[in-house]
Design an enzyme around this catalytic site. Structure first.
Site, PDB file in Angstrom:
ATOM      1  N   ASP A 186       0.869  -1.170   0.000  1.00  0.00           N
ATOM      2  CA  ASP A 186       0.000   0.000   0.000  1.00  0.00           C
ATOM      3  C   ASP A 186       0.912   1.229   0.000  1.00  0.00           C
ATOM      4  OD1 ASP A 186      -1.642   2.132   0.709  1.00  0.00           O
ATOM      5  OD2 ASP A 186      -2.911   0.906   2.034  1.00  0.00           O
ATOM      6  N   HIS A 187       0.906   1.949  -1.112  1.00  0.00           N
ATOM      7  CA  HIS A 187       1.876   3.042  -1.264  1.00  0.00           C
ATOM      8  C   HIS A 187       1.546   4.234  -0.364  1.00  0.00           C
ATOM      9  CE1 HIS A 187       5.259   4.935  -2.918  1.00  0.00           C
ATOM     10  NE2 HIS A 187       5.062   4.747  -4.205  1.00  0.00           N
ATOM     11  N   ARG A 188       0.365   4.202   0.291  1.00  0.00           N
ATOM     12  CA  ARG A 188       0.080   5.271   1.266  1.00  0.00           C
ATOM     13  C   ARG A 188       0.933   5.083   2.513  1.00  0.00           C
ATOM     14  NH1 ARG A 188      -6.241   4.227   1.821  1.00  0.00           N
ATOM     15  NH2 ARG A 188      -5.326   2.147   1.960  1.00  0.00           N
TER      16      ARG A 188
END
Ligand code: CAO
Length: 249
Positions: A225-227
């Protein structure tokens, strides 16, 4: 923030195509199983909401597999690579705490977990189930192998209650017994990463003196999850799997 801000952007998509399949040939309508119907909603949500990136890596498991094969021969107990990978991932969650986090519902706070529970995707006749193995840091690979065998048999024969499939920190989806070279696994929210594993293959590498050195390479595909996780963290996590496996010898 007003309704026209990107946060509230509505997707302006055309309606789902309504084809009359019978017009083109013989068909049969088969209802989805209960598990398939449930999974379909969760997978669609996770795929749309989570900004996924998948990092691919090849791990040199030549020495580790020689050790595992010897272990199987000496003990007579069949233990695959997967329980060792579960142990390696549990250790890496301790070294890379962002992988052991979840965004809370506000999306503004990270919940950092101090336990190490790993979900394992199991293919069953009625659909995909992901039982969770608890406290993997405190169990031996043999204990994990036993537990996984019990859970996957139960999953295939009777299904599993929800309590066996919640609370995971990170999941592993192994297709190595079938083949493949890479894939893009979908994260099992609220987890922030999943490790996809495909079939190990012998590959030539250039040895120190320029000679051909055949190595057994395991392809892994780490979706994150690139967040929460950046590419460098993912590259380091994936590149560390081999050393964690070797530490288990
Ligand atoms: N490379 C090469 N061989 C591999 C391998 C890999 N990465 N992973 C497993 N194998 C081999 C095993 O060593 C075993 O070989 P032997 O029969 O010679 O001992 C054989 O493949 C079968 O392994 P297995 O499937 O019985 O055991 P496992 O521990 O690897 O996996 C389980 C167990 C339950 C996770 C698996 O059977 C399964 O259901 N996988 C499906 C996961 C899935 O559906 N993922 C998709 C999710 S998204 O739709």
């Amino acid at each position: 923030m007003n309704d026209s801000s990107p946060r509230f952007l509505q997707l302006d998509l055309p309606p789902w195509p309504s084809a009359d399949f019978a017009e083109f040939g013989e068909i049969e309508a088969v209802p989805l199983s209960r598990i398939q119907a449930l999974t379909s909603g969760y997978l669609s949500r996770n795929s749309v909401v989570i900004p996924h990136v998948t990092h691919h890596e090849e791990i040199d498991i030549t020495a580790f597999e020689a050790f595992r094969k010897e272990l199987v021969e000496n003990t007579g107990v069949k233990v695959t690579l997967l329980p060792f990978l579960i142990k390696a991932v549990a250790s890496l969650l301790a070294r890379f705490p962002k992988f052991n986090a979840s965004l809370d519902q506000s999306g503004k706070r990270l919940i950092m977990k101090k336990y190490f529970h790993i979900g394992v995707a199991v293919d069953t006749p009625s659909g995909l189930l992901v039982p969770v193995l608890r406290d993997c840091d405190r169990k031996t690979p043999m204990q994990l192998a036993d537990e996984l065998a019990g859970l996957s048999t139960r999953a295939r024969e009777k299904g599993l209650p929800m309590k066996d499939m919640v609370g995971g920190c990170m999941s592993i989806s192994s297709l190595g017994h079938i083949g493949g070279t890479a894939f893009t696994p979908i994260i099992n929210a609220p987890e922030v990463a999943i490790l996809g594993v495909t079939r190990s293959q012998w590959k030539p590498r250039m040895g120190a003196g320029g000679e051909v050195d055949w190595r057994l390479m395991l392809p892994v595909s780490l979706s994150y999850d690139h967040r929460v996780i950046n590419g460098v963290d993912a590259a380091r996590f994936a590149a560390s799997i081999g050393a964690e496996l070797d530490a288990l010898k």
